[in-house]
Motif scaffolding. Structure first.
Motif, mmCIF file in Angstrom:
data_model
loop_
_atom_site.group_PDB
_atom_site.id
_atom_site.type_symbol
_atom_site.label_atom_id
_atom_site.label_comp_id
_atom_site.label_asym_id
_atom_site.label_seq_id
_atom_site.Cartn_x
_atom_site.Cartn_y
_atom_site.Cartn_z
ATOM 1 N N ASN A 1 -11.409 -18.868 -4.027
ATOM 2 C CA ASN A 1 -10.915 -20.036 -4.753
ATOM 3 C C ASN A 1 -9.827 -20.784 -3.981
ATOM 4 O OD1 ASN A 1 -12.687 -19.418 -6.760
ATOM 5 N ND2 ASN A 1 -11.160 -18.998 -8.326
ATOM 6 N N GLY A 2 -9.639 -20.434 -2.708
ATOM 7 C CA GLY A 2 -8.702 -21.162 -1.856
ATOM 8 C C GLY A 2 -7.281 -20.617 -1.850
ATOM 9 N N GLY A 3 -7.050 -19.492 -2.528
ATOM 10 C CA GLY A 3 -5.712 -18.899 -2.555
ATOM 11 C C GLY A 3 -5.475 -17.968 -1.383
ATOM 12 N N ARG A 4 -4.262 -17.434 -1.346
ATOM 13 C CA ARG A 4 -3.865 -16.482 -0.301
ATOM 14 C C ARG A 4 -3.291 -15.250 -0.979
ATOM 15 N NH1 ARG A 4 -0.522 -20.817 3.338
ATOM 16 N NH2 ARG A 4 -2.255 -22.209 3.707
ATOM 17 N N VAL A 5 -3.335 -14.123 -0.268
ATOM 18 C CA VAL A 5 -2.795 -12.880 -0.791
ATOM 19 C C VAL A 5 -1.778 -12.334 0.203
ATOM 20 C CG1 VAL A 5 -3.315 -10.523 -1.532
ATOM 21 C CG2 VAL A 5 -4.943 -12.373 -2.027
ATOM 22 N N VAL A 6 -0.599 -11.982 -0.316
ATOM 23 C CA VAL A 6 0.456 -11.357 0.486
ATOM 24 C C VAL A 6 0.618 -9.928 0.000
ATOM 25 C CG1 VAL A 6 2.916 -11.352 1.058
ATOM 26 C CG2 VAL A 6 1.700 -13.528 0.824
ATOM 27 N N THR A 7 0.451 -8.983 0.908
ATOM 28 C CA THR A 7 0.743 -7.583 0.626
ATOM 29 C C THR A 7 1.840 -7.189 1.598
ATOM 30 O OG1 THR A 7 -1.537 -7.169 -0.055
ATOM 31 C CG2 THR A 7 -0.204 -5.246 0.526
ATOM 32 N N ALA A 8 3.041 -6.993 1.064
ATOM 33 C CA ALA A 8 4.191 -6.746 1.930
ATOM 34 C C ALA A 8 5.241 -5.940 1.188
ATOM 35 C CB ALA A 8 4.786 -8.083 2.386
ATOM 36 N N THR B 1 0.869 -1.171 0.000
ATOM 37 C CA THR B 1 0.000 0.000 0.000
ATOM 38 C C THR B 1 0.908 1.223 0.000
ATOM 39 O OG1 THR B 1 -1.719 -1.190 1.168
ATOM 40 C CG2 THR B 1 -1.795 1.224 1.304
ATOM 41 N N GLY B 2 0.596 2.192 -0.861
ATOM 42 C CA GLY B 2 1.428 3.387 -0.971
ATOM 43 C C GLY B 2 2.558 3.258 -1.967
ATOM 44 N N PHE B 3 2.575 2.198 -2.774
ATOM 45 C CA PHE B 3 3.671 1.986 -3.733
ATOM 46 C C PHE B 3 3.799 3.159 -4.697
ATOM 47 C CE2 PHE B 3 5.367 0.217 -7.752
ATOM 48 C CZ PHE B 3 6.597 -0.228 -7.285
ATOM 49 N N LYS B 4 2.661 3.640 -5.220
ATOM 50 C CA LYS B 4 2.689 4.771 -6.155
ATOM 51 C C LYS B 4 2.212 6.060 -5.500
ATOM 52 C CE LYS B 4 2.197 2.013 -10.325
ATOM 53 N NZ LYS B 4 1.422 1.760 -11.537
ATOM 54 N N GLN B 5 1.161 5.968 -4.725
ATOM 55 C CA GLN B 5 0.584 7.132 -4.044
ATOM 56 C C GLN B 5 0.382 6.775 -2.576
ATOM 57 O OE1 GLN B 5 -0.036 10.125 -5.492
ATOM 58 N NE2 GLN B 5 0.772 9.303 -7.405
ATOM 59 N N PRO B 6 0.661 7.704 -1.659
ATOM 60 C CA PRO B 6 0.470 7.416 -0.237
ATOM 61 C C PRO B 6 -0.923 6.871 0.061
ATOM 62 C CG PRO B 6 1.548 9.538 -0.512
ATOM 63 C CD PRO B 6 1.133 9.071 -1.891
ATOM 64 N N ASN B 7 -0.952 5.826 0.857
ATOM 65 C CA ASN B 7 -2.198 5.229 1.363
ATOM 66 C C ASN B 7 -3.088 4.617 0.297
ATOM 67 O OD1 ASN B 7 -1.560 6.137 4.050
ATOM 68 N ND2 ASN B 7 -2.126 8.179 3.325
ATOM 69 N N GLU B 8 -2.577 4.417 -0.897
ATOM 70 C CA GLU B 8 -3.379 3.865 -1.988
ATOM 71 C C GLU B 8 -2.940 2.432 -2.285
ATOM 72 O OE1 GLU B 8 -4.951 5.220 -6.387
ATOM 73 O OE2 GLU B 8 -3.853 6.616 -5.131
ATOM 74 N N GLN B 9 -3.940 1.532 -2.366
ATOM 75 C CA GLN B 9 -3.691 0.128 -2.702
ATOM 76 C C GLN B 9 -4.301 -0.123 -4.075
ATOM 77 O OE1 GLN B 9 -2.557 -3.132 -3.440
ATOM 78 N NE2 GLN B 9 -1.952 -2.795 -1.314
ATOM 79 N N TYR B 10 -3.474 -0.610 -5.012
ATOM 80 C CA TYR B 10 -3.926 -0.820 -6.389
ATOM 81 C C TYR B 10 -4.582 -2.177 -6.607
ATOM 82 C CZ TYR B 10 -1.844 3.517 -7.752
ATOM 83 O OH TYR B 10 -1.577 4.854 -7.864
#
Length: 192
Positions: free
Chosen positions: A90-97, A69-78
């Protein structure tokens, strides 16, 4: 052919980019199935690639790795909430790090104009294509999250500027033991 050698074709795309996504996912699944690999790690910035991968790899240990989150703009998640829901459903996982190859080093570079070790590693991997760097990086991030094992092969999937155009068979490592990682096979990548 040597008696102990194995052959599996590597596919080289004419150009890098998003238009290779469906074929990359198809090739990755075929190779994963032939090797009995159940862990698939996919990079996805917006969720477009993640949504496609969630359909292709239903029933696998699918790990989708997003930008911070904030990669391009502060506090924004794409990464879209809809894609996150689909992956999880569908049984998957998501990593945001934080990126394994360039978060704190990128801050030092921006502030002091000094390149750091993590950026050097990223640039060396980009010699094989942006997707190679991304596939290695997200596989480390998935291992750091505890979602893939470091003693079993996984398929890492990355891309060049969006979508997927590179798939590798990787023996994962944690970021702090990066040099234990092994790129065991190239399934597909752009011809550079």
């Amino acid at each position: 052919m040597c008696m102990s050698s194995k052959q599996w074709p590597t596919v080289y795309f004419e150009k890098p980019g998003k238009e290779n996504t469906d074929e990359t996912l198809r090739l990755a699944k075929a190779r994963a199935d032939s090797l009995g690999i159940r862990s698939i790690v996919v990079a996805s910035s917006t969720g477009w690639t993640a949504s496609k991968a969630a359909d292709v790899f239903r029933g696998y240990n699918l790990v989708v790795v997003t930008h911070v989150t904030g990669f391009k703009q502060p506090n924004e998640q794409y990464f879209s909430p809809e894609s996150r829901e689909k992956v999880l459903a569908n049984g998957g996982r998501v990593v945001t790090a934080a990126h394994a190859f360039g978060t704190l080093g990128r801050a030092v570079n921006r502030k002091f104009n000094a390149i750091q070790l993590d950026e050097i590693v990223a640039h060396v991997l980009r010699l094989f294509g942006a997707g190679t760097k991304v596939a290695c990086e997200v596989t480390c991030m998935a291992a750091d999250a505890g979602y893939v094992r470091t003693d079993e092969d996984a398929v890492g999937i990355g891309g060049t500027g969006g979508g997927a155009d590179t798939a590798l068979v990787i023996r994962p490592s944690n970021t702090h033991t990066f040099f234990d990682m092994r790129i065991r096979e190239v399934i597909c990548k752009p011809h550079l």
